[in-house]
Scaffold this active site. Sequence first.
Site, mmCIF file in Angstrom:
data_model
loop_
_atom_site.group_PDB
_atom_site.id
_atom_site.type_symbol
_atom_site.label_atom_id
_atom_site.label_comp_id
_atom_site.label_asym_id
_atom_site.label_seq_id
_atom_site.Cartn_x
_atom_site.Cartn_y
_atom_site.Cartn_z
ATOM 1 N N GLU A 69 -13.900 -33.586 -8.361
ATOM 2 C CA GLU A 69 -14.918 -33.586 -7.140
ATOM 3 C C GLU A 69 -16.254 -32.662 -7.942
ATOM 4 O O GLU A 69 -16.793 -31.812 -7.250
ATOM 5 C CB GLU A 69 -14.540 -32.537 -6.110
ATOM 6 C CG GLU A 69 -13.334 -33.120 -5.616
ATOM 7 C CD GLU A 69 -12.724 -32.356 -4.223
ATOM 8 O OE1 GLU A 69 -13.114 -31.457 -4.062
ATOM 9 O OE2 GLU A 69 -12.102 -33.081 -3.363
ATOM 10 N N GLU A 80 -6.300 -37.279 -3.643
ATOM 11 C CA GLU A 80 -6.207 -36.514 -2.864
ATOM 12 C C GLU A 80 -6.201 -36.913 -1.387
ATOM 13 O O GLU A 80 -7.473 -37.408 -1.090
ATOM 14 C CB GLU A 80 -7.335 -35.301 -3.158
ATOM 15 C CG GLU A 80 -6.870 -34.521 -4.071
ATOM 16 C CD GLU A 80 -7.896 -33.137 -4.260
ATOM 17 O OE1 GLU A 80 -8.340 -32.585 -3.177
ATOM 18 O OE2 GLU A 80 -8.097 -32.770 -5.387
#
Length: 549
Positions: free
Chosen positions: A207, A330
Amino acid sequence: MPATNRRDFLRQLVSAGALTTGASWLGQLGFAQTRGPARVMIHQSRVRAELDRRVLGAFLEHLGRAVYEGVYDPKSKFADANGFRKDVIEEVGRMNVPIMRYPGGNFVSGYNWLDGVGPKDKRPTVLERAWNSLEPNQFGTNEFIDWCKLVKSEPLLGTNFGTASAESTVALMEYCNVERGTKWSDLRREHGYAQPHNVKYWCLGNEMDGPWQIGHMPAREYGRKARDAARQMRGIDPTAQLIACGSSAPSMQTYMVWDREVLEECYDQVDAISLHCYYGNTQQQTGGDAQRYVGMNLDMERQIQEIAAVCDYVQALQNSPKRLWLSFDEWNVWYRARGGRFANGNRTFAPHLLEEVYNLEDALLVGGLVNTLIRQAERVRVGCLAQIINVIAPLMTNADKVLRQSIYFPYAWSLQYAHGNVLDVLVESDTYEARPPIGGTGGPPHAHSPKVPYLDVVATMNPGNGQVALFMLNRDLNAEREVTIDWRETAPTRVLACQTLTGADLKAHNTFEQPNTVQPQTLDAPSPGAKMTFKLPARSYTVAHLATS
Ligand code: AHR
């Protein structure tokens, strides 16, 4: 391209046909609208994709009580000689999770992997900054690989692109994958691991588009760093599968522009790009409307199509013969135990963080999300339920037990029954309207259309033994729905299992004291044959396992 030009970029993609709009959207997924009874047509020879089981993987992060107290707890009465909880090994091992992502998550962006290898009494306790917790480093890369062997999962290693250099990532790969005779491979041997770990799947950071991420950086900077690391990693292990870090959610301001810029920098060196998304029945995302909530797997479907479109756009720009695959590494429901005290460990060891309690409606959506991943298996080759234990997880531990939360069941069924090929089913179903809440900011408008089919059905068939699995979500929260499965080729000869997850209360959940509140029940299945009509209870997710020979 600055983020403000995102709209233009999207418009270009749409006009180029990369993204579809309106009516054709559900058709693309194999849905047709009907006003009559629902019907699913199945031709077993029509295959959407071969299912890479890795799409059903999970995730273990150094976060809260996931590693410490979840997986590793030398003081537990269940600890084995290495300090691993045997009851957890049994539970996770029984699930057959094909691939496990580790060690983070946000954690990885400040992690020095060297702190977690070598003699345990020499490993430092550090202040872990992503979750403000104490990290004693008693569980590190080698322990993770040992644990993966015990639970029969393949490792997917994430590397630090926040505080660490590309060199640190490359050194970790050398430590893991080179047999002997080099600085890092010999260090591994010194640490008691003579054989290389041969880790094939690698996430290049986590991320990095997120301002919350340690070492957050602009897309092009990340893309260049990823390219440099990937090029060196290929030199060490040309067979490795390298996953660039994509947008952390469709709600990001830089969604898709980040992905495009990253890929423009590193397309030739990577194999895949990551997608993340967490869903919630919140005021912003659904207006608290459960009917809207159980349709949110269509948002995941759209995200997959959008990121695939960006990959194809860059492929075409660069005239590359290589087609990237997607790693949805995720995904889960996560909205209650989020932020604030749920995410701040207050400099303690194994704090209770992100301990989301899952109810029936969450399990229904997780069933839908599993269906989407299976349906999109042609493009999505890796998927990770985030996470596996104690942190936004299907499994929770206390000192005495492992608890199965509601979301365990749809996930475990997919692991048990989805094998072989994903069939190209046509689902004819009535639809309902579910618009995003007014003023909501939960990402892109729901799918491409407010129409949501009541039924979401996917099917897999194992060509080895002819067994078929049907995964059926009934989104009708008020009424049973019948669905007729119309087998156009070989008809089933036996029903091997048929189970459903349902209940009167969408908010019901399991606890250590009452672990059986949300439990699967056997569903009366129709007789096997060319046409089989299942009666799917209101608010249910059902699996049917059938033999065809
Ligand atoms: O899974 C929990 C956190 O969610 C991860 O650490 C991070 O990558 C994401 O934002």
